[in-house]
Design a protein around this motif. Structure first.
Motif, PDB file in Angstrom:
ATOM      1  N   ASN A  62       0.833  -1.207   0.000  1.00  0.00           N
ATOM      2  CA  ASN A  62       0.000   0.000   0.000  1.00  0.00           C
ATOM      3  C   ASN A  62       0.857   1.242   0.000  1.00  0.00           C
ATOM      4  O   ASN A  62       1.861   1.321   0.700  1.00  0.00           O
ATOM      5  CB  ASN A  62      -0.883   0.054   1.261  1.00  0.00           C
ATOM      6  CG  ASN A  62      -2.029  -0.941   1.198  1.00  0.00           C
ATOM      7  OD1 ASN A  62      -2.357  -1.557   2.192  1.00  0.00           O
ATOM      8  ND2 ASN A  62      -2.614  -1.095   0.043  1.00  0.00           N
ATOM      9  N   GLY A  63       0.462   2.193  -0.825  1.00  0.00           N
ATOM     10  CA  GLY A  63       1.155   3.481  -0.828  1.00  0.00           C
ATOM     11  C   GLY A  63       2.481   3.463  -1.551  1.00  0.00           C
ATOM     12  O   GLY A  63       3.245   4.423  -1.466  1.00  0.00           O
ATOM     13  N   GLN A 101      -8.474   0.933  -9.827  1.00  0.00           N
ATOM     14  CA  GLN A 101      -8.485   0.264  -8.533  1.00  0.00           C
ATOM     15  C   GLN A 101      -9.873   0.334  -7.891  1.00  0.00           C
ATOM     16  O   GLN A 101     -10.374  -0.651  -7.375  1.00  0.00           O
ATOM     17  CB  GLN A 101      -7.443   0.928  -7.627  1.00  0.00           C
ATOM     18  CG  GLN A 101      -7.347   0.296  -6.253  1.00  0.00           C
ATOM     19  CD  GLN A 101      -6.108   0.748  -5.523  1.00  0.00           C
ATOM     20  OE1 GLN A 101      -5.310   1.521  -6.032  1.00  0.00           O
ATOM     21  NE2 GLN A 101      -5.933   0.274  -4.321  1.00  0.00           N
ATOM     22  N   GLU A 104      -4.942  -3.523  -9.516  1.00  0.00           N
ATOM     23  CA  GLU A 104      -5.465  -4.483  -8.548  1.00  0.00           C
ATOM     24  C   GLU A 104      -6.831  -5.003  -8.961  1.00  0.00           C
ATOM     25  O   GLU A 104      -7.825  -4.805  -8.263  1.00  0.00           O
ATOM     26  CB  GLU A 104      -5.506  -3.854  -7.161  1.00  0.00           C
ATOM     27  CG  GLU A 104      -4.093  -3.675  -6.645  1.00  0.00           C
ATOM     28  CD  GLU A 104      -4.051  -2.998  -5.296  1.00  0.00           C
ATOM     29  OE1 GLU A 104      -4.843  -3.406  -4.449  1.00  0.00           O
ATOM     30  OE2 GLU A 104      -3.238  -2.097  -5.119  1.00  0.00           O
ATOM     31  N   GLY A 138       3.043   3.614  -4.705  1.00  0.00           N
ATOM     32  CA  GLY A 138       3.065   4.509  -5.864  1.00  0.00           C
ATOM     33  C   GLY A 138       2.554   3.853  -7.133  1.00  0.00           C
ATOM     34  O   GLY A 138       2.719   4.386  -8.228  1.00  0.00           O
ATOM     35  N   LYS A 139       1.912   2.701  -6.993  1.00  0.00           N
ATOM     36  CA  LYS A 139       1.434   1.963  -8.174  1.00  0.00           C
ATOM     37  C   LYS A 139       0.334   2.739  -8.898  1.00  0.00           C
ATOM     38  O   LYS A 139       0.412   2.976 -10.107  1.00  0.00           O
ATOM     39  CB  LYS A 139       0.891   0.579  -7.755  1.00  0.00           C
ATOM     40  CG  LYS A 139       1.881  -0.263  -6.961  1.00  0.00           C
ATOM     41  CD  LYS A 139       1.337  -1.639  -6.634  1.00  0.00           C
ATOM     42  CE  LYS A 139       0.179  -1.640  -5.653  1.00  0.00           C
ATOM     43  NZ  LYS A 139       0.507  -1.169  -4.298  1.00  0.00           N
ATOM     44  N   THR A 140      -0.689   3.137  -8.133  1.00  0.00           N
ATOM     45  CA  THR A 140      -1.810   3.838  -8.754  1.00  0.00           C
ATOM     46  C   THR A 140      -1.365   5.181  -9.319  1.00  0.00           C
ATOM     47  O   THR A 140      -1.811   5.589 -10.397  1.00  0.00           O
ATOM     48  CB  THR A 140      -2.940   4.024  -7.725  1.00  0.00           C
ATOM     49  OG1 THR A 140      -3.330   2.739  -7.244  1.00  0.00           O
ATOM     50  CG2 THR A 140      -4.143   4.719  -8.333  1.00  0.00           C
ATOM     51  N   THR A 141      -0.482   5.845  -8.623  1.00  0.00           N
ATOM     52  CA  THR A 141       0.008   7.133  -9.112  1.00  0.00           C
ATOM     53  C   THR A 141       0.689   6.953 -10.466  1.00  0.00           C
ATOM     54  O   THR A 141       0.468   7.736 -11.393  1.00  0.00           O
ATOM     55  CB  THR A 141       0.993   7.749  -8.095  1.00  0.00           C
ATOM     56  OG1 THR A 141       0.342   7.804  -6.820  1.00  0.00           O
ATOM     57  CG2 THR A 141       1.419   9.131  -8.502  1.00  0.00           C
ATOM     58  N   HIS A 149      -0.731  -6.875  -5.006  1.00  0.00           N
ATOM     59  CA  HIS A 149       0.012  -7.048  -3.754  1.00  0.00           C
ATOM     60  C   HIS A 149       0.555  -8.460  -3.643  1.00  0.00           C
ATOM     61  O   HIS A 149       1.284  -8.766  -2.727  1.00  0.00           O
ATOM     62  CB  HIS A 149      -0.928  -6.903  -2.547  1.00  0.00           C
ATOM     63  CG  HIS A 149      -1.459  -5.530  -2.352  1.00  0.00           C
ATOM     64  ND1 HIS A 149      -2.555  -5.281  -1.574  1.00  0.00           N
ATOM     65  CD2 HIS A 149      -1.056  -4.348  -2.822  1.00  0.00           C
ATOM     66  CE1 HIS A 149      -2.791  -3.993  -1.574  1.00  0.00           C
ATOM     67  NE2 HIS A 149      -1.903  -3.398  -2.326  1.00  0.00           N
TER      68      HIS A 149
HETATM   69  N1  ATP Z   1      -4.061  12.913  -4.822  1.00  0.00           N
HETATM   70  C1  ATP Z   1      -3.118  12.717  -3.886  1.00  0.00           C
HETATM   71  N2  ATP Z   1      -2.764  13.724  -3.070  1.00  0.00           N
HETATM   72  C2  ATP Z   1      -1.809  13.528  -2.130  1.00  0.00           C
HETATM   73  N3  ATP Z   1      -1.147  12.389  -1.951  1.00  0.00           N
HETATM   74  C3  ATP Z   1      -1.437  11.353  -2.747  1.00  0.00           C
HETATM   75  C4  ATP Z   1      -2.447  11.458  -3.753  1.00  0.00           C
HETATM   76  N4  ATP Z   1      -2.529  10.257  -4.385  1.00  0.00           N
HETATM   77  C5  ATP Z   1      -1.626   9.459  -3.815  1.00  0.00           C
HETATM   78  N5  ATP Z   1      -0.966  10.097  -2.815  1.00  0.00           N
HETATM   79  C6  ATP Z   1       0.110   9.537  -1.990  1.00  0.00           C
HETATM   80  O1  ATP Z   1       1.049   8.950  -2.842  1.00  0.00           O
HETATM   81  C7  ATP Z   1       1.539   7.729  -2.309  1.00  0.00           C
HETATM   82  C8  ATP Z   1       1.350   6.622  -3.319  1.00  0.00           C
HETATM   83  O2  ATP Z   1      -0.019   6.344  -3.492  1.00  0.00           O
HETATM   84  P1  ATP Z   1      -0.580   5.318  -4.542  1.00  0.00           P
HETATM   85  O3  ATP Z   1      -2.057   5.440  -4.530  1.00  0.00           O
HETATM   86  O4  ATP Z   1       0.098   5.507  -5.829  1.00  0.00           O
HETATM   87  O5  ATP Z   1      -0.173   3.925  -3.901  1.00  0.00           O
HETATM   88  P2  ATP Z   1      -0.481   2.445  -4.378  1.00  0.00           P
HETATM   89  O6  ATP Z   1       0.801   1.782  -4.626  1.00  0.00           O
HETATM   90  O7  ATP Z   1      -1.462   2.455  -5.471  1.00  0.00           O
HETATM   91  O8  ATP Z   1      -1.125   1.845  -3.059  1.00  0.00           O
HETATM   92  P3  ATP Z   1      -2.356   0.815  -2.865  1.00  0.00           P
HETATM   93  O9  ATP Z   1      -1.768  -0.546  -2.925  1.00  0.00           O
HETATM   94  O10 ATP Z   1      -2.829   1.125  -1.498  1.00  0.00           O
HETATM   95  O11 ATP Z   1      -3.337   1.098  -3.909  1.00  0.00           O
HETATM   96  C9  ATP Z   1       0.799   7.517  -1.000  1.00  0.00           C
HETATM   97  O12 ATP Z   1       1.647   7.952   0.045  1.00  0.00           O
HETATM   98  C10 ATP Z   1      -0.380   8.418  -1.108  1.00  0.00           C
HETATM   99  O13 ATP Z   1      -0.761   8.897   0.157  1.00  0.00           O
END
Ligand code: ATP
Ligand code: MG
Lengths: 256, 328
Positions: free
Chosen positions: B38-39, B83, B160, B41-44, B193
């Motif tokens: 989690n967190g 997601q 996911e 950076g995948k979704t970003t 994950h």
């Molecule tokens: N719009 C936003 N504004 C501020 N912070 C953000 C935003 N989107 C994501 N983040 C931060 O960026 C980081 C990466 O988030 P991301 O959603 O990319 O994770 P992830 O790998 O997809 O996690 P998960 O497995 O929970 O989906 C996290 O610390 C999150 O809090």
């Protein structure tokens, strides 16, 4: 516009329409508000406000009530953008190969369609309150309803682009929609307002819409008829629509 | 040929660096997996690639088009399963896909057929006229997969895709997904994950705290943590160990009455061979696979943080009922 944009506009309007016809409750509850105002407030005040200015009060507020119907249904329709964001459907539209402008225009036309229908339903009550309107008048009122609906829908979209979640809903209601209604000349003639309030009414696009409706519903009724020339009303509505659409499309284009 | 190339991509949200200078290439027609907690950076990363976010710095190309500057070209190539669910739950399954067909300008004559194919592919054709709100979580997910392929994208992003599914639906969905590249000639970029889920990938990138900490095929990654471990119980452990060393050349030792064989590259293929060569000495066999946790432990020196559900389903339900009350 290119073909893909027209497709997008068409399907966004179609979606709103399908949802509108499926949610019966939505139609009933949005029509309830203007009906309550027309008959309870308008009917009640008619006894108090003497019709010395040419028309009974219930007839005087009729254009304002049509304006109210348009205001609420346009803004609510556009504000569904906030739900689309909250429930993720907005992303489905944003990743599609269509221009942001077509999404904004599609949403605005959705609001226009839905709220023109509701305005028409209220308009058709005119014989009940003793008004006499010809078919040409009814058609002209519908034209005003269309452009006013478009204008207020684009305003709704603009508001929705600045809010991310449903909590903002009551803020929008109490601090934008209700004041817009009261400061629009719907309930009283704009020229009778104190100067400071008059200023607010003059920057409110709804004022010009209701003014144009007054012109159609109550032509030449002295102090109670319209406050501005019709050409000014229409110019203001059209120009603000264009400005709102342009800003909204630009805000949509921007990525974080 | 690589269809996605990312170079030095960075995305900052204020003080948070969600994606921190990552680079990778994805081969056309392959399945690429993004594995991380989690967190991470995948979704970003996906949001940047599918033109919803702009990067702070770095470059991202899809099929040679810049995700920032040529976003409309890029959008034409993409299919996405986000997601979080992005269906319109008031509309029927068919209407959701029809809406999509218009957005992607699928020619009128082909719409019906393509939607039918996609719905059949995920086994939902019989339920096409039902509103999506009556679908189970697994059906919604499958419907989203169907929607994402209606317009025959070149690149398919799956963020996911099995989130919130039971093990059986999960397996079913992966079966669908694994068939996609061959059937629709599409490149898949997926996040997960779970190491097991990444099994079908041709290449995996492990991401943590915005940085890619390892890349390679599933086999490569497993080798990094020592591969599979096979445990054996036999009638005579000493003799069995000698046999394993002699005829299979594997390192084996006895632990707590079990034979422990570490660093097997393909555990499941190794088992029949073991049983054959040990004749009928084998009493029981068990295979232990390295998990993402093991990879993590190895790469970062700490265990992967406990997983929490990132769906936020309850919150959405609350919003929905609130909306029913006030959206009038
Ligand atoms: N719009 C936003 N504004 C501020 N912070 C953000 C935003 N989107 C994501 N983040 C931060 O960026 C980081 C990466 O988030 P991301 O959603 O990319 O994770 P992830 O790998 O997809 O996690 P998960 O497995 O929970 O989906 C996290 O610390 C999150 O809090
Ligand atoms: Mg994510």
């Amino acid at each position: 516009m290119i073909r893909s944009d027209l497709n997008a506009i068409y399907v966004i309007v179609a979606r709103e329409f399908i949802k509108f016809t499926r949610e019966r409750g939505r139609l009933i509850s949005t029509l309830a508000r203007p009906l309550i105002w027309l008959f309870l407030v308008g009917g009640g005040m008619s006894r108090m406000v003497s019709p010395d200015m040419g028309v009974p009060y219930i007839q005087f507020i009729f254009p304002g009530i049509i304006g109210m119907t348009i205001l609420f249904s346009s803004i609510f329709s556009s504000i569904s953008i906030i739900w689309d964001k909250e429930f993720g459907f907005m992303k489905e539209m944003l990743v599609a190969p269509v221009s942001r402008l077509s999404i904004v225009v599609g949403k605005a036309l959705s609001g226009t369609a839905v709220s023109t229908i509701q305005a028409l339903i209220i308009l058709l009550l005119f014989p009940v309150i003793g008004l006499k309107l010809g078919i040409v008048q009814v058609l002209l009122i519908l034209c005003i309803a269309v452009i006013l609906s478009f204008c207020l829908s684009t305003l709704g979209i603009l508001i929705a682009t600045f809010y991310e979640n449903f909590e903002s809903f009551s803020v929008i209601m109490n601090f934008i929609v209700m004041p817009m209604f009261f400061l629009s000349g719907a309930m009283y003639p704009v020229k009778r307002l104190p100067h400071a309030l008059g200023l607010f009414t003059r920057v409110n696009p709804l004022t010009y819409g209701i003014d144009a409706l007054k012109y159609m519903v109550l032509p030449e009724k002295g102090a109670l008829s319209q406050d501005f020339p019709l050409s000014l009303d229409i110019t203001v509505i059209v120009v603000t629509s264009i400005v709102f659409v342009t800003i909204a499309a630009n805000v949509f284009e921007r990525r974080k | 040929m690589s269809i996605i190339s990312v170079e030095n991509l960075t995305k900052k949200f204020g003080a948070v660096t969600a994606v921190d200078g990552i680079s990778f290439e994805v081969e056309q027609g392959s399945i690429f997996g993004f594995l991380g907690p989690n967190g991470a950076g995948k979704t970003t990363t996906i949001s940047i690639l599918c033109t919803l976010l702009s990067p702070t710095s770095g470059m991202a190309l899809i099929d040679g088009h810049d995700c920032m500057r040529e976003s409309s070209e890029v959008r034409k190539q993409l299919g996405i399963v986000f997601q979080d669910n992005t269906l319109d739950k008031e509309l029927t399954a068919y209407e959701n896909l029809l809406f999509h067909s218009y957005l992607y300008s699928i020619p009128k004559g082909e719409r019906g057929e393509r939607i039918k194919d996609a719905l059949n592919f995920v086994g939902l054709y019989e339920r096409k006229s039902e509103p999506v709100k009556r679908f189970s979580g697994g059906m919604k997910r499958r419907l989203e997969v169907a929607r994402s392929i209606v317009h025959q994208p070149k690149v398919l992003f799956l963020d996911e895709p099995t989130l919130g599914l039971d093990p059986q639906s999960r397996t079913n969905l992966w079966e669908f997904i694994a068939k996609l590249p061959a059937k629709h000639d599409v490149t898949i970029f997926m996040t997960t994950h779970y190491m097991e889920e990444a099994e079908i990938c041709n290449k995996i990138a492990v991401i943590d705290k915005g940085k890619i900490i390892a890349q390679g095929s599933p086999e490569d990654l497993k080798k990094m943590v020592g591969g599979d471990v096979v445990y054996l119980r036999t009638k005579d452990n000493k003799q069995a160990i000698a046999e394993i060393k002699k005829s299979l050349g594997l390192d084996a030792e006895e632990r707590d009455g079990e034979i422990f064989i570490a660093s097997v590259s393909k555990g499941e293929a190794c088992i029949p061979v073991l049983i054959q060569s040990l004749a009928d000495m084998v009493v029981s066999v068990r295979l232990q696979r390295p998990t993402l946790n093991d990879v993590f432990l190895k790469l970062t020196g700490k265990a992967m943080r406990p997983e929490t559900v990132s769906g936020g389903g309850e919150m959405k339900d609350a919003i929905r009922s609130y909306r029913r009350k006030f959206d009038k």
